[in-house]
Design a protein around this motif. Structure first.
Motif, PDB file in Angstrom:
ATOM      1  N   ILE A  10       0.479   4.206  -0.518  1.00 37.58           N
ATOM      2  CA  ILE A  10       0.326   3.186   0.514  1.00 37.58           C
ATOM      3  C   ILE A  10      -0.672   3.755   1.507  1.00 37.58           C
ATOM      4  O   ILE A  10      -0.464   4.840   2.044  1.00 37.58           O
ATOM      5  CB  ILE A  10       1.668   2.884   1.219  1.00 37.58           C
ATOM      6  CG1 ILE A  10       2.706   2.389   0.208  1.00 37.58           C
ATOM      7  CG2 ILE A  10       1.463   1.866   2.349  1.00 37.58           C
ATOM      8  CD1 ILE A  10       4.124   2.305   0.759  1.00 37.58           C
ATOM      9  N   LEU A  11      -1.767   3.045   1.732  1.00 34.29           N
ATOM     10  CA  LEU A  11      -2.813   3.499   2.646  1.00 34.29           C
ATOM     11  C   LEU A  11      -2.706   2.735   3.964  1.00 34.29           C
ATOM     12  O   LEU A  11      -2.702   1.505   3.973  1.00 34.29           O
ATOM     13  CB  LEU A  11      -4.189   3.262   2.021  1.00 34.29           C
ATOM     14  CG  LEU A  11      -5.402   3.611   2.879  1.00 34.29           C
ATOM     15  CD1 LEU A  11      -5.432   5.097   3.206  1.00 34.29           C
ATOM     16  CD2 LEU A  11      -6.686   3.199   2.167  1.00 34.29           C
ATOM     17  N   VAL A  12      -2.613   3.494   5.068  1.00 38.97           N
ATOM     18  CA  VAL A  12      -2.557   2.902   6.407  1.00 38.97           C
ATOM     19  C   VAL A  12      -3.515   3.654   7.328  1.00 38.97           C
ATOM     20  O   VAL A  12      -4.014   4.722   6.979  1.00 38.97           O
ATOM     21  CB  VAL A  12      -1.115   2.919   6.983  1.00 38.97           C
ATOM     22  CG1 VAL A  12      -0.202   2.007   6.180  1.00 38.97           C
ATOM     23  CG2 VAL A  12      -0.549   4.324   7.037  1.00 38.97           C
ATOM     24  N   LYS A  13      -3.760   3.085   8.512  1.00 39.48           N
ATOM     25  CA  LYS A  13      -4.736   3.685   9.436  1.00 39.48           C
ATOM     26  C   LYS A  13      -4.160   4.775  10.321  1.00 39.48           C
ATOM     27  O   LYS A  13      -4.884   5.644  10.783  1.00 39.48           O
ATOM     28  CB  LYS A  13      -5.342   2.607  10.325  1.00 39.48           C
ATOM     29  CG  LYS A  13      -6.258   1.669   9.590  1.00 39.48           C
ATOM     30  CD  LYS A  13      -6.917   0.695  10.535  1.00 39.48           C
ATOM     31  CE  LYS A  13      -7.696  -0.328   9.735  1.00 39.48           C
ATOM     32  NZ  LYS A  13      -9.039  -0.502  10.150  1.00 39.48           N
ATOM     33  N   HIS A  14      -2.850   4.742  10.585  1.00 34.13           N
ATOM     34  CA  HIS A  14      -2.278   5.646  11.582  1.00 34.13           C
ATOM     35  C   HIS A  14      -1.123   6.479  11.034  1.00 34.13           C
ATOM     36  O   HIS A  14      -0.310   5.980  10.251  1.00 34.13           O
ATOM     37  CB  HIS A  14      -1.792   4.842  12.795  1.00 34.13           C
ATOM     38  CG  HIS A  14      -2.866   3.997  13.393  1.00 34.13           C
ATOM     39  ND1 HIS A  14      -3.897   4.514  14.144  1.00 34.13           N
ATOM     40  CD2 HIS A  14      -3.095   2.670  13.326  1.00 34.13           C
ATOM     41  CE1 HIS A  14      -4.706   3.549  14.517  1.00 34.13           C
ATOM     42  NE2 HIS A  14      -4.244   2.408  14.024  1.00 34.13           N
ATOM     43  N   GLN A  15      -1.050   7.717  11.482  1.00 27.49           N
ATOM     44  CA  GLN A  15      -0.010   8.638  11.042  1.00 27.49           C
ATOM     45  C   GLN A  15       1.384   8.102  11.357  1.00 27.49           C
ATOM     46  O   GLN A  15       2.285   8.184  10.521  1.00 27.49           O
ATOM     47  CB  GLN A  15      -0.198  10.002  11.704  1.00 27.49           C
ATOM     48  CG  GLN A  15       0.835  11.027  11.271  1.00 27.49           C
ATOM     49  CD  GLN A  15       0.620  12.385  11.909  1.00 27.49           C
ATOM     50  OE1 GLN A  15      -0.268  12.573  12.737  1.00 27.49           O
ATOM     51  NE2 GLN A  15       1.429  13.347  11.524  1.00 27.49           N
ATOM     52  N   ASN A  16       1.574   7.523  12.554  1.00 35.75           N
ATOM     53  CA  ASN A  16       2.911   7.035  12.901  1.00 35.75           C
ATOM     54  C   ASN A  16       3.355   5.896  11.984  1.00 35.75           C
ATOM     55  O   ASN A  16       4.535   5.752  11.697  1.00 35.75           O
ATOM     56  CB  ASN A  16       3.019   6.658  14.385  1.00 35.75           C
ATOM     57  CG  ASN A  16       2.065   5.561  14.793  1.00 35.75           C
ATOM     58  OD1 ASN A  16       1.150   5.206  14.059  1.00 35.75           O
ATOM     59  ND2 ASN A  16       2.271   5.026  15.981  1.00 35.75           N
ATOM     60  N   GLN A  17       2.417   5.110  11.499  1.00 30.23           N
ATOM     61  CA  GLN A  17       2.763   4.046  10.552  1.00 30.23           C
ATOM     62  C   GLN A  17       3.198   4.654   9.214  1.00 30.23           C
ATOM     63  O   GLN A  17       4.166   4.206   8.602  1.00 30.23           O
ATOM     64  CB  GLN A  17       1.591   3.092  10.354  1.00 30.23           C
ATOM     65  CG  GLN A  17       1.981   1.832   9.603  1.00 30.23           C
ATOM     66  CD  GLN A  17       0.841   0.827   9.479  1.00 30.23           C
ATOM     67  OE1 GLN A  17      -0.314   1.127   9.756  1.00 30.23           O
ATOM     68  NE2 GLN A  17       1.174  -0.374   9.051  1.00 30.23           N
ATOM     69  N   SER A  39      -0.101  -1.712   2.717  1.00 30.63           N
ATOM     70  CA  SER A  39      -1.268  -0.965   2.249  1.00 30.63           C
ATOM     71  C   SER A  39      -2.584  -1.723   2.446  1.00 30.63           C
ATOM     72  O   SER A  39      -2.672  -2.917   2.155  1.00 30.63           O
ATOM     73  CB  SER A  39      -1.124  -0.610   0.766  1.00 30.63           C
ATOM     74  OG  SER A  39      -2.173   0.266   0.379  1.00 30.63           O
ATOM     75  N   THR A  40      -3.585  -1.003   2.939  1.00 31.23           N
ATOM     76  CA  THR A  40      -4.921  -1.580   3.108  1.00 31.23           C
ATOM     77  C   THR A  40      -5.785  -1.333   1.866  1.00 31.23           C
ATOM     78  O   THR A  40      -6.927  -1.781   1.809  1.00 31.23           O
ATOM     79  CB  THR A  40      -5.622  -1.003   4.349  1.00 31.23           C
ATOM     80  OG1 THR A  40      -5.752   0.407   4.198  1.00 31.23           O
ATOM     81  CG2 THR A  40      -4.853  -1.318   5.623  1.00 31.23           C
ATOM     82  N   CYS A  41      -5.244  -0.634   0.884  1.00 22.84           N
ATOM     83  CA  CYS A  41      -5.958  -0.373  -0.365  1.00 22.84           C
ATOM     84  C   CYS A  41      -5.741  -1.544  -1.323  1.00 22.84           C
ATOM     85  O   CYS A  41      -4.652  -2.115  -1.355  1.00 22.84           O
ATOM     86  CB  CYS A  41      -5.422   0.913  -0.994  1.00 22.84           C
ATOM     87  SG  CYS A  41      -6.200   1.354  -2.560  1.00 22.84           S
ATOM     88  N   PRO A  42      -6.749  -1.907  -2.104  1.00 28.29           N
ATOM     89  CA  PRO A  42      -6.571  -2.982  -3.093  1.00 28.29           C
ATOM     90  C   PRO A  42      -5.384  -2.739  -4.033  1.00 28.29           C
ATOM     91  O   PRO A  42      -4.775  -3.688  -4.520  1.00 28.29           O
ATOM     92  CB  PRO A  42      -7.883  -2.991  -3.866  1.00 28.29           C
ATOM     93  CG  PRO A  42      -8.882  -2.419  -2.923  1.00 28.29           C
ATOM     94  CD  PRO A  42      -8.129  -1.407  -2.091  1.00 28.29           C
ATOM     95  N   SER A  43      -5.020  -1.472  -4.265  1.00 26.63           N
ATOM     96  CA  SER A  43      -3.882  -1.171  -5.143  1.00 26.63           C
ATOM     97  C   SER A  43      -2.559  -1.664  -4.550  1.00 26.63           C
ATOM     98  O   SER A  43      -1.566  -1.776  -5.259  1.00 26.63           O
ATOM     99  CB  SER A  43      -3.789   0.336  -5.405  1.00 26.63           C
ATOM    100  OG  SER A  43      -3.403   1.015  -4.228  1.00 26.63           O
ATOM    101  N   GLY A  44      -2.544  -1.973  -3.255  1.00 32.28           N
ATOM    102  CA  GLY A  44      -1.334  -2.484  -2.617  1.00 32.28           C
ATOM    103  C   GLY A  44      -0.812  -3.736  -3.289  1.00 32.28           C
ATOM    104  O   GLY A  44       0.392  -3.958  -3.382  1.00 32.28           O
ATOM    105  N   LYS A  45      -1.722  -4.559  -3.787  1.00 31.73           N
ATOM    106  CA  LYS A  45      -1.334  -5.792  -4.480  1.00 31.73           C
ATOM    107  C   LYS A  45      -0.533  -5.497  -5.747  1.00 31.73           C
ATOM    108  O   LYS A  45       0.240  -6.317  -6.205  1.00 31.73           O
ATOM    109  CB  LYS A  45      -2.579  -6.609  -4.831  1.00 31.73           C
ATOM    110  CG  LYS A  45      -3.293  -7.190  -3.619  1.00 31.73           C
ATOM    111  CD  LYS A  45      -4.483  -8.029  -4.056  1.00 31.73           C
ATOM    112  CE  LYS A  45      -5.196  -8.644  -2.880  1.00 31.73           C
ATOM    113  NZ  LYS A  45      -6.177  -7.761  -2.262  1.00 31.73           N
ATOM    114  N   LYS A  46      -0.746  -4.299  -6.305  1.00 29.91           N
ATOM    115  CA  LYS A  46      -0.028  -3.876  -7.515  1.00 29.91           C
ATOM    116  C   LYS A  46       1.126  -2.937  -7.156  1.00 29.91           C
ATOM    117  O   LYS A  46       1.534  -2.113  -7.974  1.00 29.91           O
ATOM    118  CB  LYS A  46      -0.979  -3.159  -8.473  1.00 29.91           C
ATOM    119  CG  LYS A  46      -2.128  -4.001  -8.970  1.00 29.91           C
ATOM    120  CD  LYS A  46      -2.965  -3.240  -9.989  1.00 29.91           C
ATOM    121  CE  LYS A  46      -3.698  -2.093  -9.303  1.00 29.91           C
ATOM    122  NZ  LYS A  46      -4.516  -1.304 -10.217  1.00 29.91           N
ATOM    123  N   GLY A  47       1.607  -3.034  -5.929  1.00 30.39           N
ATOM    124  CA  GLY A  47       2.701  -2.165  -5.512  1.00 30.39           C
ATOM    125  C   GLY A  47       2.263  -0.734  -5.258  1.00 30.39           C
ATOM    126  O   GLY A  47       3.073   0.183  -5.267  1.00 30.39           O
TER     127      GLY A  47
END
Length: 92
Positions: A10-17, A39-47
């Protein structure tokens, strides 16, 4: 020494998130559900599923976690893309 790994992230912008997501996972939340939501990564759509990949295919910090950290445990790692919550499913 493993040459391939299969991971979710899961890709996010902030450490606290990222830390909040790990907290939710520890309380029983499903990784795939959180990946689709945050997730801000396209892979987020695939879990968050990145599939199987070879050592050296990912950026060094991510690669290090995928090939050295404990399997099936969420880990937080920072790369130039942001903060990742990584769960390695297996290595071969």
């Amino acid at each position: 020494m493993a040459s391939t790994a299969h991971a979710l992230h899961i890709l996010v912008k902030h450490q606290n998130q990222a830390e909040d997501i790990v907290s939710q996972l520890k309380k029983g939340a499903k990784f795939q559900t959180l990946a689709k939501k945050y997730s801000t990564c396209p892979s987020g759509k695939k879990g968050g599923d990145l599939g199987e990949f070879k050592r050296g295919q990912m950026v060094p910090q991510f690669d290090k976690v995928c090939f050295n950290a404990e399997v099936l445990t969420p880990h937080i790692v920072k790369t130039r893309f942001g903060w990742h919550v990584v769960k390695v499913l297996y290595r071969t």
